[in-house]
Design a protein around this motif. Structure first.
Motif, mmCIF file in Angstrom:
data_model
loop_
_atom_site.group_PDB
_atom_site.id
_atom_site.type_symbol
_atom_site.label_atom_id
_atom_site.label_comp_id
_atom_site.label_asym_id
_atom_site.label_seq_id
_atom_site.Cartn_x
_atom_site.Cartn_y
_atom_site.Cartn_z
ATOM 1 N N GLY A 94 -2.472 -1.995 -5.910
ATOM 2 C CA GLY A 94 -3.485 -1.268 -5.165
ATOM 3 C C GLY A 94 -3.962 -0.008 -5.864
ATOM 4 N N CYS A 95 -3.088 0.608 -6.676
ATOM 5 C CA CYS A 95 -3.437 1.838 -7.400
ATOM 6 C C CYS A 95 -3.780 1.589 -8.864
ATOM 7 C CB CYS A 95 -2.275 2.839 -7.328
ATOM 8 S SG CYS A 95 -1.960 3.518 -5.698
ATOM 9 N N ARG A 123 -7.013 -7.010 3.441
ATOM 10 C CA ARG A 123 -7.784 -7.073 2.208
ATOM 11 C C ARG A 123 -8.747 -8.253 2.225
ATOM 12 N NH1 ARG A 123 -2.997 -5.708 -2.270
ATOM 13 N NH2 ARG A 123 -2.688 -3.531 -1.648
ATOM 14 N N SER A 139 -1.797 -5.605 4.041
ATOM 15 C CA SER A 139 -2.304 -5.920 2.700
ATOM 16 C C SER A 139 -2.290 -7.427 2.467
ATOM 17 C CB SER A 139 -1.450 -5.240 1.626
ATOM 18 O OG SER A 139 -1.400 -3.860 1.834
ATOM 19 N N PRO A 151 2.001 6.616 -1.676
ATOM 20 C CA PRO A 151 1.280 5.420 -2.145
ATOM 21 C C PRO A 151 2.132 4.626 -3.128
ATOM 22 C CG PRO A 151 -0.155 7.346 -2.196
ATOM 23 C CD PRO A 151 1.234 7.856 -1.908
ATOM 24 N N THR A 185 0.815 -1.215 0.000
ATOM 25 C CA THR A 185 0.000 0.000 0.000
ATOM 26 C C THR A 185 0.845 1.259 0.000
ATOM 27 O OG1 THR A 185 -1.747 -1.171 1.221
ATOM 28 C CG2 THR A 185 -1.820 1.245 1.233
ATOM 29 N N THR A 186 1.939 1.252 0.774
ATOM 30 C CA THR A 186 2.703 2.475 1.004
ATOM 31 C C THR A 186 4.203 2.233 0.880
ATOM 32 O OG1 THR A 186 0.993 3.202 2.570
ATOM 33 C CG2 THR A 186 3.097 4.374 2.641
#
Length: 354
Positions: free
Chosen positions: A48-49, A207, A155, A43, A22-23
């Motif tokens: 995830g993106c 998730r 995640s 991010p 995620t990060t």
């Protein structure tokens, strides 16, 4: 003749990065202490993106992001004069620093990624790379006197066992990936981001629990309507978030608590398996989702584990094995700095002796 006094070694400064699903986090440590004001959070340019992109395209995108952010950070006031760079990576790595997979980063199969070689070519200082949970384990090795198992629930799910000064992992990168243990053998089991089905990480990760909550809301609309999740989700199952789910569990909401408890059964089975196989008596839980739920995460997991039973120990002893790690997201950054200090020679020159 008198001998010369020993040379003194000044403060050791490292730039550390944690590449998660995620990060992406970057920061500066000095003699193992993290400068919290130096930490940047961005991010991750992964699945995830950009879920629609194929795995190889996502891997390339993530490498470009990581290298670019590190180059920029090393040029910043926080990064100036760093003795080394350490990067923890959400995926299995070989001893020579090649990433074998990145399920929470780019999903399915992509080319093996020689991340240490890439970073060594591009950065002007020595580089150390490690799996993220391997790095995080070094944080707790400083305070845990007995062997322990560190498990992250974010995640995805990963773990590492730290024993007698080392993390137990194979040179080829095998081990520490309990999130990909298949706990549901059905052909239509929940899919995992690695492409498999029925894996622990697809069921009990942040998730996984979120997907389970949304399915439960679809299957039980009346229960969902009376839940603390309904209003923040605008009464739509797809509107449920991990943040709202964690908050509802902390508030004692029966619907949210029931979902999480069910998802934690296979995680309790995993703890039971590790305990029964190698006798580890200490399990620390970190990761964004476990931390967000807080003590209730440990309580509910303990409920499931005591129902299963652990051979040779009683209920108080079972519950005593489980604990939360520090309530922050700095585990990999702090641990990575300690791992660098353990890995690189203490006399390495500032700025790039390789």
């Amino acid at each position: 003749m008198t001998s010369a006094p020993p040379a003194t070694v000044g403060p050791r400064g490292y730039v550390v990065a944690d590449l998660g699903g995620t990060t992406l986090r970057l920061g500066r440590t000095t003699d193992g202490a993290l400068d919290t004001a130096s930490v940047r959070r961005i991010p991750t340019e992964g699945i995830g993106c950009h879920r629609a992109l194929p795995p190889q395209a996502l891997q390339d995108r993530i490498v470009d992001q990581l290298v670019g952010e590190l180059e920029q950070y090393l040029r910043s006031p926080h990064g100036a004069g760093a003795d080394a760079v350490g990067v923890s990576f959400a995926g299995p790595l070989t001893k020579n620093g090649t990433v074998l997979a990145g399920p929470t980063l780019w999903g399915g199969a992509a080319a093996p990624l020689p991340i240490r070689d890439i970073l060594t070519r591009r950065l002007p200082v020595p580089v150390v790379v490690a799996n993220d949970i391997t790095a995080a384990a070094w944080r707790y090795a400083a305070t845990e006197s007995d062997p322990f198992c560190l498990i992250t629930v974010s995640s995805g799910i990963g773990h590492k066992v730290f024993r007698h000064g080392e993390v137990l992992v194979d040179d080829a990168g095998h081990g520490g990936e309990i999130g990909h243990w298949r706990v549901d053998p059905r052909e239509d089991a929940v899919p995992c981001e690695c492409g498999g089905r029925g894996h622990l990480g697809g069921i009990a990760s942040g998730r996984g629990v979120l997907l389970a909550a949304r399915r439960a809301a679809d299957d039980d609309p009346r229960g969902f309507a009376s839940s603390a999740l309904a209003v923040p989700a605008a009464h739509h199952p797809s509107g449920i978030t991990n943040q709202a789910l964690a908050q509802a569990v902390r508030a004692g909401d029966p619907f949210a608590t029931g979902v999480l408890s069910t998802c934690l059964l296979p995680l309790a089975q995993a703890v039971n398996c590790v305990f029964t196989a190698i006798g580890i008596r200490r399990y620390l839980f970190i990761g964004g989702f476990a931390t967000a739920v807080g003590p209730d995460f440990i309580r509910l997991l303990g409920d499931q584990l005591t129902r299963l039973g652990c051979f040779g120990i009683d209920e108080p002893q079972i519950r005593d094995m489980l604990a939360l790690g520090a309530a922050d997201d700095d585990h990999c950054l702090i641990g990575m700095a300690r791992m660098i200090a353990h890995t690189l020679p203490a006399t390495a020159g500032t700025g790039g002796d390789r």
